[in-house]
Design an enzyme around this catalytic site. Sequence first.
Site, PDB file in Angstrom:
ATOM      1  N   LYS A 112      23.243  52.920  51.680  1.00 13.26           N
ATOM      2  CA  LYS A 112      24.325  53.314  52.580  1.00 13.26           C
ATOM      3  C   LYS A 112      25.264  52.137  52.773  1.00 13.26           C
ATOM      4  CE  LYS A 112      25.285  54.191  57.445  1.00 13.26           C
ATOM      5  NZ  LYS A 112      24.952  54.972  58.635  1.00 13.26           N
ATOM      6  N   LYS A 156      28.234  50.624  55.114  1.00 13.71           N
ATOM      7  CA  LYS A 156      29.040  50.703  56.331  1.00 13.71           C
ATOM      8  C   LYS A 156      30.478  50.392  55.957  1.00 13.71           C
ATOM      9  CE  LYS A 156      28.126  50.923  60.275  1.00 13.71           C
ATOM     10  NZ  LYS A 156      28.090  52.177  61.081  1.00 13.71           N
ATOM     11  N   ASP A 180      29.974  55.260  55.324  1.00 10.77           N
ATOM     12  CA  ASP A 180      30.165  55.547  56.752  1.00 10.77           C
ATOM     13  C   ASP A 180      31.325  54.730  57.320  1.00 10.77           C
ATOM     14  OD1 ASP A 180      30.019  55.961  59.469  1.00 10.77           O
ATOM     15  OD2 ASP A 180      28.173  54.816  59.750  1.00 10.77           O
ATOM     16  N   ASN A 230      32.882  55.223  60.019  1.00 17.62           N
ATOM     17  CA  ASN A 230      32.921  55.293  61.492  1.00 17.62           C
ATOM     18  C   ASN A 230      34.251  55.825  62.032  1.00 17.62           C
ATOM     19  OD1 ASN A 230      30.682  52.615  61.603  1.00 17.62           O
ATOM     20  ND2 ASN A 230      30.351  54.475  62.788  1.00 17.62           N
ATOM     21  N   GLU A 269      29.719  60.039  55.881  1.00 21.46           N
ATOM     22  CA  GLU A 269      29.342  60.001  57.294  1.00 21.46           C
ATOM     23  C   GLU A 269      30.561  59.703  58.152  1.00 21.46           C
ATOM     24  OE1 GLU A 269      25.809  57.602  57.844  1.00 21.46           O
ATOM     25  OE2 GLU A 269      26.359  57.214  59.938  1.00 21.46           O
ATOM     26  N   ASN A 287      26.958  60.632  63.365  1.00 23.23           N
ATOM     27  CA  ASN A 287      26.304  60.137  64.565  1.00 23.23           C
ATOM     28  C   ASN A 287      27.386  59.727  65.561  1.00 23.23           C
ATOM     29  OD1 ASN A 287      26.610  57.732  62.684  1.00 23.23           O
ATOM     30  ND2 ASN A 287      26.334  56.735  64.672  1.00 23.23           N
ATOM     31  N   ASP A 338      18.458  59.986  66.361  1.00 25.86           N
ATOM     32  CA  ASP A 338      18.221  58.622  66.839  1.00 25.86           C
ATOM     33  C   ASP A 338      17.569  58.788  68.197  1.00 25.86           C
ATOM     34  OD1 ASP A 338      18.318  56.144  68.093  1.00 25.86           O
ATOM     35  OD2 ASP A 338      20.175  55.552  67.072  1.00 25.86           O
ATOM     36  N   HIS A 348      19.919  57.742  62.233  1.00 31.34           N
ATOM     37  CA  HIS A 348      20.821  56.632  62.523  1.00 31.34           C
ATOM     38  C   HIS A 348      20.022  55.449  63.041  1.00 31.34           C
ATOM     39  CE1 HIS A 348      23.220  54.596  65.772  1.00 31.34           C
ATOM     40  NE2 HIS A 348      24.070  54.466  64.776  1.00 31.34           N
ATOM     41  N   ASN A 391      20.550  51.443  65.068  1.00 28.49           N
ATOM     42  CA  ASN A 391      21.212  50.214  65.511  1.00 28.49           C
ATOM     43  C   ASN A 391      20.262  49.065  65.208  1.00 28.49           C
ATOM     44  OD1 ASN A 391      22.562  52.207  67.940  1.00 28.49           O
ATOM     45  ND2 ASN A 391      23.879  50.720  66.952  1.00 28.49           N
TER      46      ASN A 391
END
Lengths: 434, 434
Positions: free
Chosen positions: A201, A203, A231, A233, A256, A279, A303, A330, A332
């Site tokens: 994955k 980011k 992802d 975001n 994502e 998410n 999550d 997900h 953190n």
Amino acid sequence: MMQDQPAAAITEVRVTPVAFADPPLLNAVGVHEPWALRSIVELVTDSGEYGLGESYGDAVHVQRLRKVGAELVGLDAFDIARLRIAATETLAHDTLTGGHGTSGMVTGTTDLDRVFAPLEVAALDVQGKLLNVPVTTLLGGRHRESIPFSGYLFYKWAGHPGDGRTPDTAEADGFGTALDPEGIVAQAEWMVERYGFTALKLKGGVFDPHQEASAIEALAARFPGIPLRLDPNAAWTVETSIEIGRRLGGTLEYLEDPTAGFAGMAEVRGQVPMPLATNMCVVAFDHLPPAVAAGSIDIVLSDHHFWGGLRRSQELAGIADTFGLGLSMHSNSHLGVSLAAMLHFAAAARNIDYACDTHWPWKQSDDDVVEGSPFTFAGGSIAVPSAPGLGVTLDRDRLARLNRAYEDCGLTARDDTTYMRRFQPAFSPSIPRF
Amino acid sequence: MMQDQPAAAITEVRVTPVAFADPPLLNAVGVHEPWALRSIVELVTDSGEYGLGESYGDAVHVQRLRKVGAELVGLDAFDIARLRIAATETLAHDTLTGGHGTSGMVTGTTDLDRVFAPLEVAALDVQGKLLNVPVTTLLGGRHRESIPFSGYLFYKWAGHPGDGRTPDTAEADGFGTALDPEGIVAQAEWMVERYGFTALKLKGGVFDPHQEASAIEALAARFPGIPLRLDPNAAWTVETSIEIGRRLGGTLEYLEDPTAGFAGMAEVRGQVPMPLATNMCVVAFDHLPPAVAAGSIDIVLSDHHFWGGLRRSQELAGIADTFGLGLSMHSNSHLGVSLAAMLHFAAAARNIDYACDTHWPWKQSDDDVVEGSPFTFAGGSIAVPSAPGLGVTLDRDRLARLNRAYEDCGLTARDDTTYMRRFQPAFSPSIPRF
């Protein structure tokens, strides 16, 4: 055969904020600060056993955890329903603001589900210890014995710009700069070699979307057939999302949160070939009906830290299964208590359909609060603990060390944006950016 | 503190069909036969403990239970996930037809959820016994200590037309004829006096809808303020449903399955003032998305016998909570093992919003398979058992007696329609009838 009825009156709920070194990982709202903040919950019972939970480390969140924790004293750790009622009542009178604990990208979570989560995990841990069964048994058994994770790739700086107080992770994190497709491929090689990941994955939301698409294509060329995810975001407009989504058709396992909101996601979803995961637009139970009605998503990222704990996450899994949504996970930045809980949930979930996310590789291996090194990747997967409860033990020396780091680091809330602005004063986290 | 790891390898799954006397209760598809059929599941383990489950008694269903049960031998009763996987695999090769076990009004249930349910309940029972905790603890604790039930009123004949083989329940059931509003009010008085019910449900779909509406109005006059429900089992057209629904606005707590199908229910729902409940158009997880999309229902009636057991019912409860649906509970004629399971689920469900249904008052008190008389109504409610597991014990003499009744009665499937036709040859169960 018959033992005494297990008793576990809660005598104390200890909440210890901790911090551990975090590399400068870039994202749509800034860059990871030098310290990742977490909280460790100890649910102490009169049985002689305690249970462990882990959550976010924001000061406001820690305050809420302590406030709710105090109201659990005297209650039975075997009655999670009653504990949740107490948490509900306590939070009904909560006047604190903020404390979502995340970077500004996952802010719509509910206080109750987010605050109750580590307390529920701790109750399940102590139940399992007293009953001598792993938490998976309390959740209904195991659909799998090991959990596949994805290798979580980040654009990143080599290390934190030194100021004499921040840890230099440039060497410690084992990997230096990654600011372009070549850097991301090199990072992926390093990760796959060390951990054996069979899914990757990236980011995104950091650089020009076409650069990020090129990074995905470079990964696909280097690791043919490996499932890939991107992802950004929600840093992209609907138009950009559609453009990049079409460019990466056949390359991405899922895309994502390319853009924000139920309507935007639904519009993108209708015009790109791959499934959309989230998410961000679905992070609480209240978000599910409008997302389902609008057709916004294909995959929801569970999550347990913000979905209310492990049993509530099972409700989410049931909803995903029923409404034809895929389920992934997900993450953190987190320590070993959270990882154990993630493993137990993923083992008990009938329908975890994808390799789960974890930030684990970005953590120094001795930065933890659990004893020893209980987790080992084999082929990108980690075995689900089979010892009673979560299967991890608190290391009080490590806890004390990470608590001192929290006190010393001076951070009280995660804030990737303000940190980024120390180095790039004009940085704006506004989305859509591209 | 620490015991040996509990072990519970399944050594045998016994399925015993049983029958018990049932009064001639009228409904939209006919009349209850003289014998209600059930199956009792014993999940025997090498631990020295066994678990109990109860389900429908149709011969085909019993065959499926035995077939799946045989495949569970050797597996761990603590791993419900693994047991369900085995059930899924076994039923994938199932070639039997029929066996839904109900009267023809609840036929859309899935084989897997219906067959696995009593096996899951039995596994939870043995887990609870070995861990020395009630099943509610395994489900996450208790939201309430006693469960309110509704008094389940039926139009009925005084007794079964004697044929020398069927039991005469005219006196035994404690209540005679009820074929009009006066009879229903008298039956309600008898029930409320004996059990203290604070909610009443009338099984309708039998007579002219205006007569049934009059019965509801008579109940409202006799018991002011008591929550009332009417369930015509989809015997009405959309037009009739709207007409009667409007007539009973302000009188009914909810109207249950006035008409058939997602579209019809949605049309009625838009034009009547009270909530609509169902255990007909939504009886499987696959039915939930279209019902939610169409806006067909307000309340879903849970029933662990066809919703896949207690944990699957918790998934249903989570879906209801998330999608803004109320949750209540459906019942078929049942014995004490089922009642215990219903109590544990209702105690653990956050959102059981209504008094639950039960046919319990229509059963002879010594017609059971559990020891003693463990259940007592107080103010219409029954206390949730707190003994380990389900909290009931098998009475083998009673089991043998009710098994003999099954063998002797000659019934192999519930068929209210054929039985009705013995007395009213022209009877048709086709709906809509009114």
